[in-house]
Design a protein around this motif. Structure first.
Motif, PDB file in Angstrom:
ATOM      1  N   GLU A  94       0.814  -1.210   0.000  1.00  0.00           N
ATOM      2  CA  GLU A  94       0.000   0.000   0.000  1.00  0.00           C
ATOM      3  C   GLU A  94       0.852   1.266   0.000  1.00  0.00           C
ATOM      4  OE1 GLU A  94      -2.976  -0.454   3.068  1.00  0.00           O
ATOM      5  OE2 GLU A  94      -4.223  -1.658   1.732  1.00  0.00           O
ATOM      6  N   GLU A 120      -4.031   0.314 -11.831  1.00  0.00           N
ATOM      7  CA  GLU A 120      -4.494   1.645 -11.450  1.00  0.00           C
ATOM      8  C   GLU A 120      -5.477   1.458 -10.297  1.00  0.00           C
ATOM      9  OE1 GLU A 120      -6.314   3.330 -14.960  1.00  0.00           O
ATOM     10  OE2 GLU A 120      -4.910   2.196 -16.178  1.00  0.00           O
ATOM     11  N   ASP A 121      -5.583   2.431  -9.446  1.00  0.00           N
ATOM     12  CA  ASP A 121      -6.565   2.412  -8.352  1.00  0.00           C
ATOM     13  C   ASP A 121      -6.462   1.148  -7.500  1.00  0.00           C
ATOM     14  OD1 ASP A 121      -7.615   4.777  -9.482  1.00  0.00           O
ATOM     15  OD2 ASP A 121      -8.907   3.602 -10.800  1.00  0.00           O
ATOM     16  N   PHE A 122      -5.240   0.636  -7.315  1.00  0.00           N
ATOM     17  CA  PHE A 122      -5.050  -0.585  -6.527  1.00  0.00           C
ATOM     18  C   PHE A 122      -5.409  -0.329  -5.076  1.00  0.00           C
ATOM     19  CE2 PHE A 122      -2.654  -3.295  -3.724  1.00  0.00           C
ATOM     20  CZ  PHE A 122      -2.874  -4.548  -4.266  1.00  0.00           C
ATOM     21  N   GLU A 123      -6.161  -1.276  -4.493  1.00  0.00           N
ATOM     22  CA  GLU A 123      -6.522  -1.155  -3.081  1.00  0.00           C
ATOM     23  C   GLU A 123      -6.797  -2.537  -2.504  1.00  0.00           C
ATOM     24  OE1 GLU A 123      -9.894   1.083  -0.347  1.00  0.00           O
ATOM     25  OE2 GLU A 123     -10.299   0.770  -2.465  1.00  0.00           O
ATOM     26  N   THR A 140      -8.731  -4.827  -5.220  1.00  0.00           N
ATOM     27  CA  THR A 140      -9.378  -4.348  -6.437  1.00  0.00           C
ATOM     28  C   THR A 140      -8.372  -3.465  -7.164  1.00  0.00           C
ATOM     29  OG1 THR A 140     -10.338  -2.420  -5.338  1.00  0.00           O
ATOM     30  CG2 THR A 140     -11.716  -4.399  -5.455  1.00  0.00           C
ATOM     31  N   ALA A 141      -8.526  -3.397  -8.471  1.00  0.00           N
ATOM     32  CA  ALA A 141      -7.664  -2.550  -9.296  1.00  0.00           C
ATOM     33  C   ALA A 141      -8.320  -2.392 -10.654  1.00  0.00           C
ATOM     34  CB  ALA A 141      -6.275  -3.169  -9.444  1.00  0.00           C
ATOM     35  N   THR A 142      -7.756  -1.503 -11.448  1.00  0.00           N
ATOM     36  CA  THR A 142      -8.194  -1.317 -12.824  1.00  0.00           C
ATOM     37  C   THR A 142      -6.976  -1.510 -13.726  1.00  0.00           C
ATOM     38  OG1 THR A 142      -9.848   0.287 -12.100  1.00  0.00           O
ATOM     39  CG2 THR A 142      -9.286   0.293 -14.437  1.00  0.00           C
ATOM     40  N   ARG A 194     -12.084  -3.185 -14.595  1.00  0.00           N
ATOM     41  CA  ARG A 194     -12.042  -3.315 -13.133  1.00  0.00           C
ATOM     42  C   ARG A 194     -11.904  -4.788 -12.787  1.00  0.00           C
ATOM     43  NH1 ARG A 194     -10.343  -0.238  -9.275  1.00  0.00           N
ATOM     44  NH2 ARG A 194     -11.446  -0.544  -7.332  1.00  0.00           N
TER      45      ARG A 194
END
Length: 138
Positions: free
Chosen positions: A9, A53-56, A74-76, A81
């Motif tokens: 993270e 992208e937008d990894f969480e 989750t990620a894009t 997605r």
């Protein structure tokens, strides 16, 4: 929070690499054969963080004192997605010796495969450099 999750993270790839055992085996969600060894695993993880992208991380599953942990994320990737999970096993020294990733849905897995294929040359160079550095340090 688990040290692996905290390192990812924070995008602290050196800390992530420090958690890998020398004999770690990485099993990709989009490649048939596993990848053995710390240099290639570290290079793949660097590549993944370049394409996600937008990894969480959204969930952490595991016994705090156990050696098996799952990290749902989750990620894009290229507009797709995805939801995935890192399944990690830790050796007696607390290092990751087995790292398996699964992702869904299929369209996102295909987008991930395409994105990682585009990273292949750089991943290969990083793995060779990492192996040389490890060999020189030994």
């Amino acid at each position: 929070m688990h040290p692996f999750r905290a390192a990812v993270e924070a995008r602290d790839l050196d800390a992530v690499e420090a958690l890998l055992a020398e004999d770690v085996v990485f099993t990709s969600p989009v490649a048939f054969k596993p990848y053995p060894g710390k240099p290639i695993t570290a290079a793949i993880l660097r590549g993944v963080l370049r394409v996600f992208e937008d990894f969480e991380y959204i969930r952490e599953i595991g016994d705090p004192d156990g050696r098996d942990h799952a990290f749902v994320f989750t990620a894009t990737v290229n507009g797709r997605r995805l939801t995935g999970c890192d399944f990690l096993h830790f050796d007696e020294d607390g290092k990751i010796d087995d790292f398996m990733v699964m992702v869904r849905p299929l369209s996102a897995a295909q987008a991930l495969a395409d994105a990682m294929n585009a990273q292949f040359e750089q991943i290969s160079r990083e793995a060779v450099a990492g192996a040389a550095a490890d060999h020189g340090a030994a």
